[in-house]
Design a protein around this motif. Structure first.
Motif, PDB file in Angstrom:
ATOM      1  N   ASP A 259      -0.126 -17.036 -18.935  1.00 46.27           N
ATOM      2  CA  ASP A 259       0.044 -15.568 -18.799  1.00 46.27           C
ATOM      3  C   ASP A 259       0.225 -15.155 -17.333  1.00 46.27           C
ATOM      4  O   ASP A 259      -0.306 -14.126 -16.909  1.00 46.27           O
ATOM      5  N   LEU A 260       0.945 -15.986 -16.567  1.00 45.96           N
ATOM      6  CA  LEU A 260       1.237 -15.602 -15.176  1.00 45.96           C
ATOM      7  C   LEU A 260       2.006 -14.276 -15.171  1.00 45.96           C
ATOM      8  O   LEU A 260       3.024 -14.140 -15.862  1.00 45.96           O
ATOM      9  N   GLY A 261       1.514 -13.298 -14.455  1.00 40.82           N
ATOM     10  CA  GLY A 261       2.156 -11.974 -14.388  1.00 40.82           C
ATOM     11  C   GLY A 261       2.164 -11.438 -12.964  1.00 40.82           C
ATOM     12  O   GLY A 261       1.518 -11.998 -12.069  1.00 40.82           O
ATOM     13  N   SER A 262       2.925 -10.371 -12.767  1.00 39.87           N
ATOM     14  CA  SER A 262       3.028  -9.748 -11.430  1.00 39.87           C
ATOM     15  C   SER A 262       2.788  -8.251 -11.526  1.00 39.87           C
ATOM     16  O   SER A 262       2.975  -7.649 -12.586  1.00 39.87           O
ATOM     17  N   SER A 263       2.391  -7.654 -10.407  1.00 39.79           N
ATOM     18  CA  SER A 263       2.162  -6.195 -10.331  1.00 39.79           C
ATOM     19  C   SER A 263       2.298  -5.755  -8.876  1.00 39.79           C
ATOM     20  O   SER A 263       2.345  -6.583  -7.962  1.00 39.79           O
ATOM     21  N   ASN A 264       2.358  -4.417  -8.686  1.00 41.55           N
ATOM     22  CA  ASN A 264       2.407  -3.838  -7.338  1.00 41.55           C
ATOM     23  C   ASN A 264       3.562  -4.404  -6.515  1.00 41.55           C
ATOM     24  O   ASN A 264       3.441  -4.645  -5.307  1.00 41.55           O
ATOM     25  N   THR A 265       4.707  -4.657  -7.191  1.00 44.44           N
ATOM     26  CA  THR A 265       5.869  -5.210  -6.486  1.00 44.44           C
ATOM     27  C   THR A 265       6.468  -4.169  -5.549  1.00 44.44           C
ATOM     28  O   THR A 265       6.677  -3.008  -5.935  1.00 44.44           O
ATOM     29  N   THR A 266       6.733  -4.576  -4.299  1.00 41.46           N
ATOM     30  CA  THR A 266       7.381  -3.709  -3.316  1.00 41.46           C
ATOM     31  C   THR A 266       8.682  -4.366  -2.889  1.00 41.46           C
ATOM     32  O   THR A 266       9.146  -5.328  -3.524  1.00 41.46           O
ATOM     33  N   SER A 267       9.266  -3.866  -1.797  1.00 40.07           N
ATOM     34  CA  SER A 267      10.512  -4.465  -1.297  1.00 40.07           C
ATOM     35  C   SER A 267      10.256  -5.795  -0.602  1.00 40.07           C
ATOM     36  O   SER A 267      11.185  -6.585  -0.411  1.00 40.07           O
ATOM     37  N   THR A 268       8.964  -6.093  -0.235  1.00 40.69           N
ATOM     38  CA  THR A 268       8.688  -7.321   0.525  1.00 40.69           C
ATOM     39  C   THR A 268       7.558  -8.160  -0.058  1.00 40.69           C
ATOM     40  O   THR A 268       7.187  -9.171   0.526  1.00 40.69           O
TER      41      THR A 268
ATOM     42  N   THR B 281       4.577  -8.961  -3.759  1.00 38.98           N
ATOM     43  CA  THR B 281       4.100  -8.704  -5.127  1.00 38.98           C
ATOM     44  C   THR B 281       2.726  -9.352  -5.267  1.00 38.98           C
ATOM     45  O   THR B 281       2.328 -10.219  -4.473  1.00 38.98           O
ATOM     46  N   ASP B 282       1.965  -8.922  -6.295  1.00 41.18           N
ATOM     47  CA  ASP B 282       0.662  -9.510  -6.610  1.00 41.18           C
ATOM     48  C   ASP B 282       0.790 -10.345  -7.883  1.00 41.18           C
ATOM     49  O   ASP B 282       1.199  -9.822  -8.928  1.00 41.18           O
ATOM     50  N   LEU B 283       0.423 -11.628  -7.799  1.00 40.30           N
ATOM     51  CA  LEU B 283       0.438 -12.509  -8.969  1.00 40.30           C
ATOM     52  C   LEU B 283      -0.979 -12.635  -9.526  1.00 40.30           C
ATOM     53  O   LEU B 283      -1.957 -12.739  -8.764  1.00 40.30           O
ATOM     54  N   THR B 284      -1.117 -12.630 -10.867  1.00 39.96           N
ATOM     55  CA  THR B 284      -2.422 -12.823 -11.528  1.00 39.96           C
ATOM     56  C   THR B 284      -2.227 -13.712 -12.761  1.00 39.96           C
ATOM     57  O   THR B 284      -1.127 -13.764 -13.338  1.00 39.96           O
TER      58      THR B 284
ATOM     59  N   THR C 216      -7.780 -16.727  -9.186  1.00 40.85           N
ATOM     60  CA  THR C 216      -6.663 -16.594 -10.141  1.00 40.85           C
ATOM     61  C   THR C 216      -5.758 -15.417  -9.775  1.00 40.85           C
ATOM     62  O   THR C 216      -5.128 -14.807 -10.642  1.00 40.85           O
ATOM     63  N   THR C 217      -5.697 -15.089  -8.508  1.00 41.04           N
ATOM     64  CA  THR C 217      -4.776 -14.057  -8.007  1.00 41.04           C
ATOM     65  C   THR C 217      -4.185 -14.546  -6.698  1.00 41.04           C
ATOM     66  O   THR C 217      -4.802 -15.350  -5.985  1.00 41.04           O
ATOM     67  N   PHE C 218      -2.969 -14.015  -6.376  1.00 38.00           N
ATOM     68  CA  PHE C 218      -2.359 -14.351  -5.086  1.00 38.00           C
ATOM     69  C   PHE C 218      -1.398 -13.235  -4.671  1.00 38.00           C
ATOM     70  O   PHE C 218      -0.561 -12.804  -5.468  1.00 38.00           O
ATOM     71  N   ASN C 219      -1.549 -12.767  -3.428  1.00 40.32           N
ATOM     72  CA  ASN C 219      -0.671 -11.721  -2.884  1.00 40.32           C
ATOM     73  C   ASN C 219       0.477 -12.389  -2.135  1.00 40.32           C
ATOM     74  O   ASN C 219       0.274 -13.033  -1.114  1.00 40.32           O
TER      75      ASN C 219
END
Length: 893
Positions: free
Chosen positions: A463-472, A474-477, A506-509
């Motif tokens: 269930d690898l997902g992303s959030s808070n994506t910007t132009s430079t 994203t946050d992976l969880t 289990t998160t990475f910016n």
């Protein structure tokens, strides 16, 4: 407001100057330049005449004349003169309060001098009036009227005069010496005091004119000091002074004094705190927090109040820990912001805090039967009996080898995982209550794990997902992977390339991405034995476009057209933007009135007639970036057009009919604005205009002849009434009188000489046909002076608000089509019909006054262009400073 001028510009243009001798206005009174006194000596008249110390053009006093209800409206002055001598009379004047609108004061009915014409005093600002005259008596008279004869019984019409000079033309040519020691003192944020030593002159200095940055701001008379007001704080100004004498000779410019005003006084209070809040409330205290207040200079302190009593000053800190409160008690807290000037904000919102009950200080009992079971190479099960507490146990904290590994809440069992094979571990437990009281340590349970090799890989992340994506970035969880012993690391890959190891997190910016780019991310789980999971699901991330921070360009050519009394059309060129302009916002006198979207035109409605408005425009893009303000377009709406014609005359009558003339009279016509002229017709042909007079003397008729007379009424807008009733007049038979001209003019034996010659009817010189005129001359006429008095209006109506001044383009078009100016007869008309001297003088004076209005309009445009030029200079200076900063920053890199 002081009458302003820019002296260097006048010198450059080379205006002609006339030189004068000693001032003949020598009485010691309020209007004297050289001998000013708080008196009205020498001035007489039936108006109420006083010395005024509150409003002077130069020096300390002026003379004020106020009309009375008893027809008192005259202020006059007599001076000694030499007959035939030329004089220049200079008078500063202005309108004061009015009993009627307009008050219309004027210089009129001067006596004993040639070259004077009636001059209206217009405006409530001081202005100089100059008259070049020749004395015809040894005691000429200057006269000022507070109002016209039509309002002579109205009290309260006021005129002020000052700085009167009467000098003989052409004798004084020497200029005063230049001021060399101009200095300033007592400089504040809005003003300064200027002083200088007196200038010298062969006759006498009569005035000093003070300039600020090249613009005249004051005339001090003979005073050598001036208090400058109305300056801006923290601004640099240059001051100079010119000395003048009564002849108008001006010294060279003084030394320049540079004045830097101080910073302004701070009277603006900080904004009120609106989000005062509390946290971490206990039985004896709480933490207060709030957002920073704003201030034009800066907030220096926050004062905290509890139930209306001050308890602390926090300086610039926006938090405060309150102590010393009572358990189970309600308190109201407020905050005030203060700046360095002592200005205090309005009170903040009220934060109500209810303190907790008194704390629990009794610790739970210690666990004494901690034990283990089901021990494997990687884990074990712990269990124990419940601890007791006066209030209640809320948690058990488990320790392995002295390090906390878990909190079980109220559960008295715990499954330990992640142990290493063939290893000895010591476990202990502490019991805790809600107040944070901790029991003594439990008994120690020693566990020895058996040795078993680990060959099992962790489960794959699904269930690898992303959030808070910007132009430079994203946050992976993802959810934690499972493993027979334990996951020790997650490795993150971007497009198949490893970019990070997160350990057990289990998160990475992710950072350092490119805008508007697609990336594929995957994750692998690893355990301590080096077993790696299968690849996770692929999470595709599309980064956003880079944010738009560039504002559109400013509109620079905002203009107006089709202006009416209630509206105008605005137009401008499109602004440019790196992405695109989405809206233009239109402002009138600083207030937003419309958003036009992408349209670059706007029709303004709802304006008031005869009113000045300032319009500006801002360009906006989709990101909310706003351009600088556009140029200011000033629109002056015209008055509401007059389309209503005067009423028709219904009682035209005649009287005193003779063989060659008759007197016509009628009742005044009515009009919504006002009748300005009556035109008289004889047998359908116009024979004259009476102005506003309702009588007309007809001459040049033929004896024993019937004539039909009619009259039309006209208003200032050119609206004409319908025709009046027809008055039929039959002249009487001639009396048989033989006049001198027709019978005796050619007899060589007759020569007439008379001291005074009076004629009851018409006089012809060199002709027997006077064509109905009182005097007809077949030849040239020479005279020292000719006085023309018209029954109609002189053209001062040009200065009325309702007058429709043609645009210069309309004048040009008319000249191209007709070959002469509007309202001026053509050469053909003059050749066929002749020309009336009085009428032509009136027309020429009208053209002079219209030309004056054009010159004033051009001057306003020049002033606006100068202001825009100064703004452009300031903008260029700012751009140069920005370029210098960019150059410095570029070189530092």
């Amino acid at each position: 407001m002081i009458f302003k001028r820019v002296l260097p510009l006048i010198l450059i243009l080379g205006f002609p100057s006339t030189f004068f001798s000693q001032n003949l206005h020598v009485e010691s009174n309020a209007a004297s330049i050289e001998n000013e006194a708080n008196a009205t000596t020498g001035w007489i008249g039936d108006a109420t005449i006083t010395s005024d110390g509150t409003d002077a053009q130069s020096g300390s006093f002026s003379i004020r004349a106020v009309s009375t209800s008893a027809n008192g409206r005259i202020l006059e002055y007599y001076f000694d003169a030499v007959v035939g001598e030329d004089y220049v009379i200079r008078i500063w004047a202005k309108e004061g309060p009015k009993g009627t609108v307009p008050g219309a004061p004027a210089f009129a009915a001067w006596a004993g001098m040639a070259g004077f014409s009636v001059t209206e005093i217009s405006g409530t600002e001081w202005a100089e009036y100059v008259f070049n005259v020749r004395a015809t008596t040894s005691r000429p008279r200057i006269r000022v009227y507070t109002s016209p004869s039509s309002t002579s019984t109205i009290a309260g019409n006021t005129v002020l005069i000052d700085a009167v000079s009467i000098v003989v033309a052409g004798s004084d040519t020497e200029a005063p010496s230049a001021v060399t020691d101009l200095s300033s003192s007592n400089t504040t944020s809005t003003g300064t005091d200027l002083t200088w030593s007196a200038s010298t002159d062969n006759i006498g200095v009569t005035n000093y004119e003070v300039f600020r940055d090249g613009v005249s701001i004051a005339n001090t008379g003979t005073a050598t000091t001036f208090n400058v007001t109305g300056l801006s704080p923290e601004t640099s100004y240059n001051f100079t002074v010119f000395a003048e004498d009564a002849a108008g000779n001006t010294s060279t410019v003084s030394n320049t004094v540079n004045v830097n005003t101080l910073a302004g006084t701070d009277t603006e209070a900080p904004s009120a705190v609106t989000d005062l809040g509390s946290s971490n409330t206990t039985s004896t205290g709480t933490d207060l927090t709030w957002s920073a207040s704003t201030d034009n200079i800066g907030v220096t302190n926050y004062e905290v109040f509890r139930d209306g009593v001050s308890i602390a000053n926090t300086g610039t800190t926006t938090t405060f820990n309150v102590t010393g409160l009572s358990p189970e008690t309600s308190y109201n807290f407020t905050v005030f912001a203060e700046d360095a000037a002592g200005n205090t904000s309005a009170v903040s919102n009220t934060e109500t805090v209810n303190t907790l009950a008194a704390p629990d200080t009794e610790a739970p009992s210690a666990v004494t039967d901690l034990s283990s079971s089901n021990t494997t190479s990687t884990g074990t099960d712990l269990a124990w009996s419940a601890s007791t507490d006066n209030v209640g146990v809320t948690n058990y904290e488990v320790f392995r080898d002295g390090v906390s590994i878990a909190n079980t809440g109220t559960t008295t069992t715990f499954n330990v995982i992640g142990l290493s094979p063939s290893t000895s571990y010591d476990f202990t437990v502490f019991a805790e209550d809600a107040a944070g009281n901790t029991s003594a340590v439990s008994n120690t349970e020693t566990v020895n794990t058996p040795g078993v090799p680990d060959t099992e890989a962790p489960s794959a992340v699904t269930d690898l997902g992303s959030s808070n994506t910007t132009s430079t970035g994203t946050d992976l969880t993802w959810s934690a992977s499972t493993d027979n012993i334990g996951v020790t690391n997650y490795e993150v890959f971007r497009d198949g390339v490893s970019i990070a190891n997160t350990g057990t997190t289990t998160t990475f910016n992710v950072t350092g991405l490119s805008p508007e780019t697609s990336y594929d991310f995957t994750v692998f789980a690893e355990d301590a034995a080096g077993n790696t999971s299968a690849v996770s699901n692929t999470e595709t991330v599309n980064t956003l476009a880079a944010p738009d921070t560039e504002a559109p360009s400013a509109v620079t050519d905002l203009s107006s057209s089709n202006t009416t009394s209630t509206g105008t059309d605005l137009a401008w060129s499109a602004s440019t933007d790196n992405v695109g302009v989405t809206n233009y916002e239109v402002f009138r006198d600083g207030v937003s009135i419309a958003n036009t979207g992408a349209a670059t035109t706007f029709n303004v409605t709802g304006l008031s007639p005869s009113t000045s408005y300032n319009f500006t425009v801002f360009a906006e893009d989709a990101a909310g970036n706003t351009s600088a303000v556009s140029n200011t377009e000033t629109v002056n709406t015209p008055a509401v057009p007059d389309t209503e014609a005067p009423s028709a005359i219904t009682d035209l009558g005649s009287s005193n009919t003779t063989s060659t003339g008759t007197s016509l009279s009628w009742s005044a016509s009515t009009d919504n604005v006002g009748v300005t002229n009556y035109e008289v017709f004889r047998d359908g042909v116009s024979i004259g205009s009476s102005g506003t007079a309702t009588t007309f003397n007809v001459t040049g008729l033929t004896p024993s002849t019937s004539y039909d007379f009619t009259v039309f009424a006209e208003d200032l807008a050119g609206n004409t009434s319908t025709v009046s009733n027809t008055e039929t007049v039959t002249t009487s038979a001639g009396g048989g009188v033989v006049d001198y001209t027709s019978e005796n003019s050619n007899l060589t034996t007759v020569d007439w000489t008379a001291r005074d010659l009076f004629a009851d009817r018409n006089v012809g010189i060199g002709t027997t046909d006077t064509q109905g005129y009182r005097l007809a001359v077949a030849g040239n006429v020479i005279a020292e002076g000719v006085r023309v008095e018209l029954q109609g209006n002189w053209p001062d109506f040009v200065f009325h608000d309702q007058f429709d001044l043609l645009k210069l383009e309309e004048i040009r078009k008319y000249i191209q089509e007709h070959g002469h100016l509007p309202n001026i007869p053509s050469a053909k008309q003059i050749e066929e019909e002749g020309i009336d001297l009085g009428t032509m003088n009136a027309k020429l004076l009208q053209k002079i006054e219209e030309l004056t209005l054009y010159v004033l309009s051009q001057n306003d445009e020049i002033k606006e262009l100068k202001e825009e030029n100064e703004k452009m200079k300031d903008l260029l200076k700012r751009l140069e400073r920005i370029e210098k900063k960019l150059d410095v920053n570029g070189s530092s890199h």
